[in-house]
Design an enzyme around this catalytic site. Structure first.
Site, PDB file in Angstrom:
ATOM      1  N   HIS A   1       0.862  -1.195   0.062  1.00 32.31           N
ATOM      2  CA  HIS A   1      -0.095  -0.151  -0.141  1.00 32.31           C
ATOM      3  C   HIS A   1       0.831   1.323  -0.133  1.00 32.31           C
ATOM      4  CE1 HIS A   1      -3.101   2.903   1.301  1.00 32.31           C
ATOM      5  NE2 HIS A   1      -3.821   1.698   0.713  1.00 32.31           N
TER       6      HIS A   1
ATOM      7  N   ASP B   1      -7.941  -5.008  -0.170  1.00 38.39           N
ATOM      8  CA  ASP B   1      -8.667  -5.843  -1.331  1.00 38.39           C
ATOM      9  C   ASP B   1      -8.243  -7.271  -1.154  1.00 38.39           C
ATOM     10  OD1 ASP B   1      -9.613  -3.823  -2.608  1.00 38.39           O
ATOM     11  OD2 ASP B   1      -7.817  -3.354  -4.001  1.00 38.39           O
TER      12      ASP B   1
HETATM   13  N1  CMC Z   1       3.946  -7.998  -4.660  1.00 37.08           N
HETATM   14  C1  CMC Z   1       5.139  -7.957  -4.891  1.00 37.08           C
HETATM   15  N2  CMC Z   1       6.113  -7.068  -4.592  1.00 37.08           N
HETATM   16  C2  CMC Z   1       5.561  -5.741  -4.365  1.00 37.08           C
HETATM   17  C3  CMC Z   1       4.145  -5.660  -4.134  1.00 37.08           C
HETATM   18  C4  CMC Z   1       3.161  -6.691  -4.401  1.00 37.08           C
HETATM   19  N3  CMC Z   1       2.140  -6.650  -4.213  1.00 37.08           N
HETATM   20  N4  CMC Z   1       3.881  -4.391  -3.984  1.00 37.08           N
HETATM   21  C5  CMC Z   1       4.900  -3.664  -3.704  1.00 37.08           C
HETATM   22  N5  CMC Z   1       6.012  -4.359  -4.286  1.00 37.08           N
HETATM   23  C6  CMC Z   1       7.253  -4.009  -4.375  1.00 37.08           C
HETATM   24  C7  CMC Z   1       7.797  -3.625  -5.731  1.00 37.08           C
HETATM   25  O1  CMC Z   1       8.194  -4.404  -6.502  1.00 37.08           O
HETATM   26  C8  CMC Z   1       8.751  -2.674  -5.423  1.00 37.08           C
HETATM   27  O2  CMC Z   1       9.904  -3.401  -5.323  1.00 37.08           O
HETATM   28  P1  CMC Z   1      11.279  -2.915  -5.810  1.00 37.08           P
HETATM   29  O3  CMC Z   1      11.867  -1.647  -4.590  1.00 37.08           O
HETATM   30  O4  CMC Z   1      12.524  -3.963  -5.419  1.00 37.08           O
HETATM   31  O5  CMC Z   1      11.023  -2.504  -7.091  1.00 37.08           O
HETATM   32  C9  CMC Z   1       8.526  -2.263  -3.904  1.00 37.08           C
HETATM   33  O6  CMC Z   1       7.757  -3.141  -3.393  1.00 37.08           O
HETATM   34  C10 CMC Z   1       7.966  -0.860  -3.753  1.00 37.08           C
HETATM   35  O7  CMC Z   1       6.686  -0.937  -4.523  1.00 37.08           O
HETATM   36  P2  CMC Z   1       5.967   0.365  -5.262  1.00 37.08           P
HETATM   37  O8  CMC Z   1       4.973  -0.050  -6.498  1.00 37.08           O
HETATM   38  O9  CMC Z   1       7.068   1.508  -5.750  1.00 37.08           O
HETATM   39  O10 CMC Z   1       5.203   0.818  -4.126  1.00 37.08           O
HETATM   40  P3  CMC Z   1       4.037   1.812  -4.152  1.00 37.08           P
HETATM   41  O11 CMC Z   1       3.959   2.784  -2.841  1.00 37.08           O
HETATM   42  O12 CMC Z   1       4.063   2.766  -5.357  1.00 37.08           O
HETATM   43  O13 CMC Z   1       3.002   1.055  -4.745  1.00 37.08           O
HETATM   44  C11 CMC Z   1       0.907  -0.437  -4.727  1.00 37.08           C
HETATM   45  C12 CMC Z   1       1.812   0.537  -3.935  1.00 37.08           C
HETATM   46  C13 CMC Z   1      -0.482  -0.526  -3.938  1.00 37.08           C
HETATM   47  C14 CMC Z   1       0.751   0.121  -6.056  1.00 37.08           C
HETATM   48  C15 CMC Z   1       1.840  -1.739  -4.813  1.00 37.08           C
HETATM   49  O14 CMC Z   1       1.968  -2.224  -3.403  1.00 37.08           O
HETATM   50  C16 CMC Z   1       1.038  -2.958  -5.607  1.00 37.08           C
HETATM   51  O15 CMC Z   1       1.151  -3.044  -6.803  1.00 37.08           O
HETATM   52  N6  CMC Z   1       0.326  -3.661  -4.864  1.00 37.08           N
HETATM   53  C17 CMC Z   1      -0.618  -4.647  -5.480  1.00 37.08           C
HETATM   54  C18 CMC Z   1      -1.675  -4.118  -6.062  1.00 37.08           C
HETATM   55  C19 CMC Z   1      -2.716  -3.829  -5.010  1.00 37.08           C
HETATM   56  O16 CMC Z   1      -2.910  -4.731  -3.891  1.00 37.08           O
HETATM   57  N7  CMC Z   1      -3.455  -2.664  -4.938  1.00 37.08           N
HETATM   58  C20 CMC Z   1      -4.493  -2.295  -3.879  1.00 37.08           C
HETATM   59  C21 CMC Z   1      -4.077  -1.323  -3.010  1.00 37.08           C
HETATM   60  S1  CMC Z   1      -5.215  -1.058  -1.460  1.00 37.08           S
HETATM   61  C22 CMC Z   1      -6.724  -0.711  -2.390  1.00 37.08           C
HETATM   62  C23 CMC Z   1      -6.585   0.966  -2.897  1.00 37.08           C
HETATM   63  O17 CMC Z   1      -6.547   1.684  -1.725  1.00 37.08           O
HETATM   64  O18 CMC Z   1      -6.728   1.123  -3.845  1.00 37.08           O
END
Ligand code: CMC
Length: 398
Positions: free
Chosen positions: A284, A332
């Protein structure tokens, strides 16, 4: 992808430019009194209350009143908001539903964006900004969006529409329209609680989209159509569908391998992580340790079909993700399972997110237009300059 998290100042043509981190990470574009995460990052606050408190105890009408009017309702206020939402739910223009018959049979999120735009053609053309007008339209949208989604879903599948019943409570009626049977009180309460948990979450991507559109002083229907488009993406609302599909895929593979899912899930997740795949329902932007919304959803999951077993599987998945990636499960991951327990078709999961979030979107629309400044950032152009136009016969001969 850039992981810069600090701002930089640079000289630009109109003075000092503030270059912010990609994805607006940790950037504060405005203040709000609607919702947000407390300074410790532990709780989301809904107008002063924790999300867990409101998610567990308030019903849909109370929570909607809290958002729109800034306070939990007293008896008369409660009766009034309930009457309006229930009446509007049953008053959707027949021609809007009729129009949904003539579009391609697609994912229900498309029906939502299309249907809301159509509603705007009925109600949004002579747009005004006085309070009575804005609040009435907010209540109409809150009441009618679920009818559009469910009508679209059933038209695409059985070719018929299940009509709203204004004598039922909002949550129970919406769940009835989705699953096509009368839900029990427990099912209705569990479902309604997820609508409340989804109602708002600070400047998340879809809410920010709504605020950007509101800041142009476009009408509320256009802003909500934009919010639905943003919510549809897999990194935002689309994650609940994908999280459940992943769990069902793991379940099928575990059965084929003759292993219990609560053990097999570890191997399944590790395999995906090794392939650098994201595990949907984890991570998140704001909650780095724990998403408090999951606690409320877990209480209801426990009471529904196979609840204890599902929680065992989920806890194992959470243990593995924390050990391997230091990522917590998000709402989710939990709602995906809860909706499956209720027998809700998977493509309706993200529309349900929207049926809750519409309360936050409309409230943010009103907050934005009441204290507006056009949201219009400046880009940093890094492409070429100095090119000169040449006619086709010259430029294509080179
Ligand atoms: N599975 C595996 N690795 C992950 C995941 C995941 N679900 N989420 C983040 N990471 C890793 C990502 O690959 C990155 O690694 P590295 O630094 O080695 O490249 C690191 O963690 C940071 O990720 P980020 O995308 O830069 O983090 P962010 O804060 O921009 O993204 C997020 C947040 C929600 C987009 C991401 O965690 C994600 O894609 N999660 C899966 C989708 C999901 O469940 N979304 C629902 C969010 S809650 C409902 C809502 O409020 O919308």
């Amino acid at each position: 992808m850039s992981k810069e998290i600090a701002c930089k100042e640079e000289e630009g043509p109109l003075g000092k430019l503030i270059v912010v981190p990609k994805g607006l990470y940790n950037v504060v574009p405005d203040t709000t009194t609607i919702s947000g995460v407390d300074p410790k990052g532990e709780h989301t606050i809904y107008r002063g209350y924790t999300i867990a408190d409101i998610g567990e105890h308030a019903d849909f009408y109370e929570a909607a009143h809290l958002f729109l009017y800034g306070k939990l309702p007293c008896e008369e206020e409660y009766k009034e908001i309930k009457k309006k939402i229930d009446t509007y739910r049953a008053q959707i223009p027949e021609k809007v539903l009729d129009a949904l018959r003539y579009v391609p049979k697609t994912h229900p999120m498309y029906y939502g964006a299309y249907g809301v735009t159509l509603l705007g053609q009925y109600y949004g053309t002579d747009w005004r900004f006085d309070d009575d007008f804005l609040y009435e339209h907010a209540l109409r949208l809150i009441a009618q969006l679920p009818v559009i989604f469910t009508a679209g879903w059933h038209l695409a599948n059985e070719g018929t529409i299940i009509r709203p019943d204004p004598n039922l409570s909002h949550g129970k009626d919406v769940l009835r329209m989705i699953v096509g049977r009368m839900p029990s009180d427990l099912e209705a309460r569990a479902f309604e609680s997820t609508l409340v948990l989804y109602m708002d979450h600070g400047f998340n991507a879809s809410t920010f989209t709504v605020r950007v559109i509101a800041s142009t002083l476009s009408d509320m229907y256009s802003a909500i159509a934009g919010g639905i488009g943003a919510l549809k993406g897999p990194l935002h609302g689309g994650a609940n569908e994908r999280a459940l599909k992943m769990l069902l895929d793991a379940k099928a593979r575990a059965e084929a391998a003759g292993k219990p899912l609560e053990e097999y899930i570890e191997e399944y997740i590790l395999e995906k992580l090794a392939k650098k795949e994201r595990i949907m329902g984890f991570g998140h932007r704001v909650y780095k340790i724990h998403d408090p919304r999951t606690d409320v959803a877990a209480k209801f999951i426990k009471q529904l079909k196979d609840g204890e077993w599902w929680l065992k599987v989920m806890k194992k998945a959470e243990e593995v993700m924390w050990r391997e990636k230091k990522l917590p499960a998000n709402i989710d991951f939990y709602t995906g399972v809860l909706y499956y327990q209720l027998g809700i078709p998977v493509p309706m999961f993200t529309p349900i997110f929207a049926m809750g979030r519409i309360v936050g979107w409309t409230t943010h629309y009103i907050e934005q237009v009441k204290n507006n400044r056009l949201i219009r950032p400046t880009e940093k152009y890094v492409g070429p300059t100095g090119l000169k136009y040449e006619p086709m016969e010259v430029r294509c001969k080179k």
